[in-house]
Design a protein around this motif. Structure first.
Motif, short mmCIF file in Angstrom:
data_model
loop_
_atom_site.label_atom_id
_atom_site.label_comp_id
_atom_site.label_asym_id
_atom_site.label_seq_id
_atom_site.Cartn_x
_atom_site.Cartn_y
_atom_site.Cartn_z
N ALA A 72 57.38 59.48 -65.23
CA ALA A 72 57.81 60.24 -64.04
C ALA A 72 56.65 60.36 -63.05
O ALA A 72 56.83 60.17 -61.84
N ILE A 73 55.45 60.64 -63.57
CA ILE A 73 54.26 60.74 -62.71
C ILE A 73 53.97 59.39 -62.04
O ILE A 73 53.69 59.30 -60.85
N SER A 74 54.10 58.31 -62.85
CA SER A 74 53.88 56.96 -62.30
C SER A 74 54.88 56.66 -61.19
O SER A 74 54.53 56.09 -60.15
N ALA A 75 56.15 57.06 -61.41
CA ALA A 75 57.20 56.81 -60.43
C ALA A 75 56.90 57.55 -59.13
O ALA A 75 57.02 56.99 -58.03
N LEU A 76 56.49 58.81 -59.26
CA LEU A 76 56.16 59.60 -58.08
C LEU A 76 54.95 59.00 -57.35
O LEU A 76 54.86 59.02 -56.12
N GLY A 77 54.02 58.44 -58.12
CA GLY A 77 52.83 57.80 -57.55
C GLY A 77 53.20 56.63 -56.66
O GLY A 77 52.58 56.42 -55.61
N THR A 78 54.22 55.85 -57.05
CA THR A 78 54.63 54.70 -56.23
C THR A 78 55.22 55.14 -54.90
O THR A 78 55.23 54.40 -53.93
N LEU A 79 55.71 56.40 -54.85
CA LEU A 79 56.26 56.92 -53.59
C LEU A 79 55.17 57.47 -52.67
O LEU A 79 55.45 58.00 -51.61
N GLY A 80 53.95 57.41 -53.13
CA GLY A 80 52.83 57.87 -52.31
C GLY A 80 52.62 59.37 -52.39
O GLY A 80 51.87 59.95 -51.59
N ILE A 81 53.28 60.01 -53.36
CA ILE A 81 53.09 61.45 -53.51
C ILE A 81 51.77 61.68 -54.22
O ILE A 81 51.52 61.13 -55.30
N ASP A 82 50.93 62.49 -53.58
CA ASP A 82 49.61 62.74 -54.15
C ASP A 82 49.73 63.77 -55.28
O ASP A 82 50.14 64.90 -55.06
N LEU A 83 49.40 63.33 -56.50
CA LEU A 83 49.59 64.21 -57.66
C LEU A 83 48.27 64.84 -58.14
O LEU A 83 48.23 65.43 -59.20
N THR A 84 47.22 64.64 -57.32
CA THR A 84 45.91 65.16 -57.72
C THR A 84 45.97 66.66 -57.98
O THR A 84 45.51 67.15 -59.01
N GLY A 85 46.62 67.37 -57.03
CA GLY A 85 46.73 68.82 -57.16
C GLY A 85 47.49 69.20 -58.40
O GLY A 85 47.09 70.09 -59.16
N LEU A 86 48.58 68.42 -58.63
CA LEU A 86 49.42 68.70 -59.82
C LEU A 86 48.64 68.48 -61.11
O LEU A 86 48.72 69.26 -62.06
N ILE A 87 47.85 67.39 -61.07
CA ILE A 87 47.06 67.06 -62.27
C ILE A 87 46.01 68.14 -62.53
O ILE A 87 45.83 68.60 -63.66
N ILE A 88 45.36 68.59 -61.41
CA ILE A 88 44.34 69.65 -61.56
C ILE A 88 45.00 70.92 -62.11
O ILE A 88 44.53 71.52 -63.08
N ALA A 89 46.18 71.26 -61.49
CA ALA A 89 46.89 72.46 -61.94
C ALA A 89 47.31 72.31 -63.40
O ALA A 89 47.15 73.23 -64.21
N GLY A 90 47.81 71.09 -63.71
CA GLY A 90 48.23 70.82 -65.09
C GLY A 90 47.07 70.94 -66.05
O GLY A 90 47.21 71.49 -67.14
N GLY A 91 45.90 70.44 -65.60
CA GLY A 91 44.70 70.53 -66.43
C GLY A 91 44.32 71.97 -66.71
O GLY A 91 44.03 72.34 -67.87
N ILE A 92 44.37 72.77 -65.64
CA ILE A 92 44.02 74.20 -65.82
C ILE A 92 45.02 74.88 -66.76
O ILE A 92 44.63 75.60 -67.69
N ILE A 93 46.31 74.58 -66.50
CA ILE A 93 47.34 75.17 -67.38
C ILE A 93 47.12 74.71 -68.82
O ILE A 93 47.24 75.49 -69.77
N GLY A 94 46.76 73.43 -68.95
CA GLY A 94 46.50 72.88 -70.28
C GLY A 94 45.38 73.61 -70.99
O GLY A 94 45.49 73.95 -72.18
N ILE A 95 44.30 73.87 -70.23
CA ILE A 95 43.15 74.59 -70.83
C ILE A 95 43.59 75.99 -71.26
O ILE A 95 43.30 76.44 -72.38
N ILE A 96 44.33 76.68 -70.34
CA ILE A 96 44.79 78.05 -70.67
C ILE A 96 45.68 78.03 -71.91
O ILE A 96 45.49 78.81 -72.85
#
Lengths: 282, 242
Positions: A72-96
């Motif tokens: 799903a992330i790869s698919a969104l990436g092909t549409l040019g949607i920047d997922l950096t913020g999502l990944i950072i947020a996901g990383g933080i949520i992951g750590i928590i």
């Protein structure tokens, strides 16, 4: 009059969409779901041979969702949607979540290792972390033991994994050992003969490995005879209950004394006993 | 009045009988069936009411059911070691333990109402505690011809073949009770099992196969449900010493 160009102008974004990219994204996602589905099926079939059904099912499902998210992330990436913020947020949520669910994760991983290593299985008589009983179930998070007093004990898998496990029922035979004390004046060899006769008459004391009785210790009050016998594991407790009393009875019937603990008190200087008359007391 | 001693397997009627150290008392139950009691020194050890049947038959039974079923194996230790030369064969008789079952019949249907230990039950570990098996144990003599029938013992003809190129020592034989078939002679304590074929594969391993019956004048016991021998009889492997 209504200007139609104004109406269509409101949908100008519609004409700017790159339909090819959307198609590629959809294809990537559908293909990804299909691959995840196949991976889930294959993994389940592979795991079911080695681990219980629930573990195989849950592991395959985790892999399935992980793959779906990645595609799903790869698919969104092909549409040019920047997922950096999502990944950072996901990383933080992951750590928590990692901190919050530390024990849950530890139990989960320990559960998987327990399934692989199989130090115990349902039906085994075990002693885990000081709790003795029969294993009822090993789930993904905890191990359930029915104590000998009938109480249900839930031990988290993390504790089971790190604890010393005594699997009492893993072998077909188990040794039973106890000590019989006889008085110093008695003939230990005769006492051993009496004990061996009682042992040989008990059906569940195994002929092989051979039972043994020998003087193991010269105690403070008694000559101690160690008795070591092997029994079928299933009969260990019954033999233990019956044998000691039968030996005690046979020894008593043979006229051999089983002494009470006793101490001789010795005085360095002679004792002087003074008896006062009634006049002296006054 | 002196209680008569049972003289062998077969059908018995109502009355009191002595069998080993036990007293068996079978009495009629108002024409509806029988009352069965087994006692020892006035202590009742078995007590059953049998309704709709009065046919009681004493037969030998596989030695794995009493005092408690904890194994399917029987280990027979020979009282003398047998040294067998390379590629040599030998045949001899041994005794294996059997218990005594009391069957109640109605036509061809039956039930076991009691099992009496025929020979002092003892068990042994064959192999190691983690890999071996618990087996009903008996020590036996070796006979050149069929020994005199004894209560609690069945006779087996054993054929041993040393397949190895060296000398081997045979001291014990392990059999699986599921593969055994028991035969008995009415009116005596004569009981037999099939011929045992022991093939020694190495200095410490052997396999036991079960052949046909060699005794004559005997009939098979009716095997209780769950103890019927399988149609395909597998060999018993002796992997932890012979």
């Amino acid at each position: 009059m209504v200007d139609l160009s104004d109406i269509t102008g409101g949908f100008s974004w519609f004409t700017n969409i790159n339909w090819l990219q959307i198609l590629i994204a959809i294809v990537i996602f559908i293909l990804g779901v299909f691959i995840a589905y196949l991976a889930r099926k294959l993994l389940y079939r592979a795991l079911i041979k080695f681990v219980p059904k629930t573990v195989a099912h849950n592991t395959a499902r985790i892999i399935y969702y992980a793959l779906v998210i990645i595609f799903a992330i790869s698919a969104l990436g092909t549409l040019g949607i920047d997922l950096t913020g999502l990944i950072i947020a996901g990383g933080i949520i992951g750590i928590i979540l990692g901190f919050a669910l530390q024990s849950v994760t530890a139990n989960l991983v320990s559960g998987l290792f327990l399934y692989w290593e199989r130090p115990l299985k349902p039906g085994d008589v075990v002693e885990v972390d000081g709790h003795a009983g029969v294993v009822l179930d090993i789930s993904i998070m905890s191990t359930k033991i029915r104590g000998f007093d009938g109480v249900l004990i839930r031990v988290p898998n993390e504790k089971v994994f790190s604890a010393v496990i005594k699997n009492i029922g893993a072998n077909v035979a188990r040794r039973l050992e106890f000590v019989v004390g006889i008085a110093y004046k008695e003939d230990a060899e005769r006492a051993i003969d009496v004990i061996m006769k009682v042992i040989s008459e008990h059906p569940f004391v195994l002929v092989y490995p051979e039972p043994e009785a020998f003087v193991s210790d010269l105690g403070s009050s008694s000559v101690n005879i160690a008795v070591r016998v092997w029994t079928p594991t299933s009969e260990w407790m019954n033999v233990r209950k019956e044998l000691l009393w039968r030996i005690k009875r046979a020894i008593t019937e043979a006229g051999i004394e089983i002494p009470f603990p006793q101490s001789d008190v010795w005085f360095r200087s002679p004792l002087e006993v003074r008896v006062k008359s009634d006049d002296e007391k006054e | 009045m002196k209680i008569p001693e049972l003289k062998g397997y077969g059908k018995i009627g109502t009355g009191k009988y002595r069998l080993l150290n036990y007293i068996i008392d079978i009495s009629e139950l108002n024409g509806k069936g029988i009352k069965y009691i087994r006692s020892k020194n006035d202590l009742i050890l078995a007590d059953s009411l049998v309704i709709g049947s009065s046919d009681v038959v004493i037969v030998p039974i596989y030695p794995v059911l009493v005092p408690k079923k904890i194994t399917d194996y029987v280990l027979v230790e020979l009282d003398r070691k047998i040294e067998i030369a390379p590629s040599a064969k030998t045949e001899f008789y041994i005794q294996i333990p059997v218990d005594i079952a009391v069957y109640a019949y109605r036509d061809k249907d039956f039930t076991i109402i009691d099992i009496i230990p025929g020979y002092k039950p003892k068990y042994a570990l064959y192999g190691s505690p983690n890999e071996g098996v618990i087996a009903r144990y008996m020590r036996t003599s070796i006979y050149n011809s069929e020994p005199t029938p004894e209560i609690g013992k069945a006779v087996a003809l054993v054929r041993v073949r040393n397949k190895t190129r060296g000398w081997v020592t045979l001291t014990k034989i392990l059999v699986h009770s599921n593969n055994l078939r028991l035969y008995y002679e009415e009116g005596s304590w004569r009981a037999c099992i099939q011929k045992l074929n022991v093939v020694v594969d190495s200095r410490s391993t052997a396999s036991v196969t079960y052949e046909g019956i060699t005794c004559t004048g005997v009939k098979p016991i009716d095997d209780p449900l769950g103890l019927k021998p399988p149609r395909i009889v597998y060999k018993t492997s002796m992997l932890w010493g012979i």
